[in-house]
Scaffold this active site. Structure first.
Site, mmCIF file in Angstrom:
data_model
loop_
_atom_site.group_PDB
_atom_site.id
_atom_site.type_symbol
_atom_site.label_atom_id
_atom_site.label_comp_id
_atom_site.label_asym_id
_atom_site.label_seq_id
_atom_site.Cartn_x
_atom_site.Cartn_y
_atom_site.Cartn_z
ATOM 1 N N PHE A 174 -5.659 -11.711 24.589
ATOM 2 C CA PHE A 174 -4.614 -10.684 24.734
ATOM 3 C C PHE A 174 -5.032 -9.656 25.781
ATOM 4 O O PHE A 174 -4.270 -9.344 26.707
ATOM 5 C CB PHE A 174 -4.360 -10.018 23.378
ATOM 6 N N TYR A 175 -6.256 -9.130 25.662
ATOM 7 C CA TYR A 175 -6.723 -8.123 26.623
ATOM 8 C C TYR A 175 -6.895 -8.713 28.024
ATOM 9 O O TYR A 175 -6.612 -8.044 29.017
ATOM 10 C CB TYR A 175 -8.015 -7.472 26.139
ATOM 11 N N ALA A 176 -7.341 -9.952 28.110
ATOM 12 C CA ALA A 176 -7.527 -10.591 29.421
ATOM 13 C C ALA A 176 -6.196 -10.675 30.169
ATOM 14 O O ALA A 176 -6.152 -10.492 31.397
ATOM 15 C CB ALA A 176 -8.144 -11.978 29.254
ATOM 16 N N TRP A 194 -4.030 -8.550 30.265
ATOM 17 C CA TRP A 194 -3.730 -7.216 30.788
ATOM 18 C C TRP A 194 -4.769 -6.759 31.812
ATOM 19 O O TRP A 194 -4.820 -5.595 32.176
ATOM 20 C CB TRP A 194 -3.650 -6.219 29.632
#
Length: 191
Positions: A153-155, A157
């Site tokens: 998920f963070y990757a 972004w």
């Protein structure tokens, strides 16, 4: 960002008005919150308010306008990382440790998951961190993902794993946020 956000409940044609992110209040129903992860639920129930009033972190929530039920929360605080955790080319001429903004927790209640609220909270946190970095030094926003799905998920972004960090923290640089969100910052400041 509009004043409130309409969201469609999964499996229902009913629209639910969701508040804009706001600071956690003492009377918010934290005990009802359930994101499916015990560690995040427990932290929110037991520690969120104490952290909020002590200044250890800032807890922002979004809520269902009709029921006042907490839909999700995100926390930000000041932090630092060891310069050695940065990629080698980014270590040069940096202090040790390096100041960052910590995105400590981000969670959405199960009843409201898969409706875009996690992305909205993350975008809010990134914008907030970028604005704060104009007054308080921070080279990026760091976080410590709980597992590979959260890491993914963070990757998406723009967060990248910090190479030498034993906790496998991820970070997105302020200069990258400035490039992607810079045009949106002026209107946010005028609110």
């Amino acid at each position: 960002m509009p004043n409130s956000r309409a969201a469609r409940r999964r499996g229902s044609a009913e629209f639910v008005e969701i508040s804009r992110p706001r600071p956690l209040a003492e009377n918010d129903g934290r005990d009802q919150f359930d994101c499916g992860r015990d560690s995040l639920n427990l932290w929110f129930r037991r520690h969120a308010w104490v952290n909020q009033i002590s200044g250890a972190s800032r807890v922002s929530v979004i809520a269902d306008e009709a029921s006042t039920r907490i839909v999700g929360y995100v926390t930000l605080s000041s932090a630092h990382i060891e310069r050695a955790y940065l990629p080698k080319p980014r270590q040069r001429n940096r202090p040790d440790p390096v100041p960052v903004t910590l995105l400590g927790q981000l969670a959405v209640d199960r009843a409201y998951q898969r409706q875009g609220h996690a992305a909205s909270l993350l975008l809010y946190a990134l914008r907030t961190a970028l604005i704060a970095s104009e007054s308080v030094g921070s080279i990026g926003v760091a976080t410590h993902p709980l597992d590979d799905s959260v890491r993914g998920f963070y990757a998406r972004w723009g967060f990248q794993t910090l190479p030498g960090d034993p906790r496998q923290a991820m970070m997105v640089r302020m200069e990258d946020l400035r490039k992607s969100l810079g045009g949106e910052i002026e209107p946010i400041r005028r609110r």
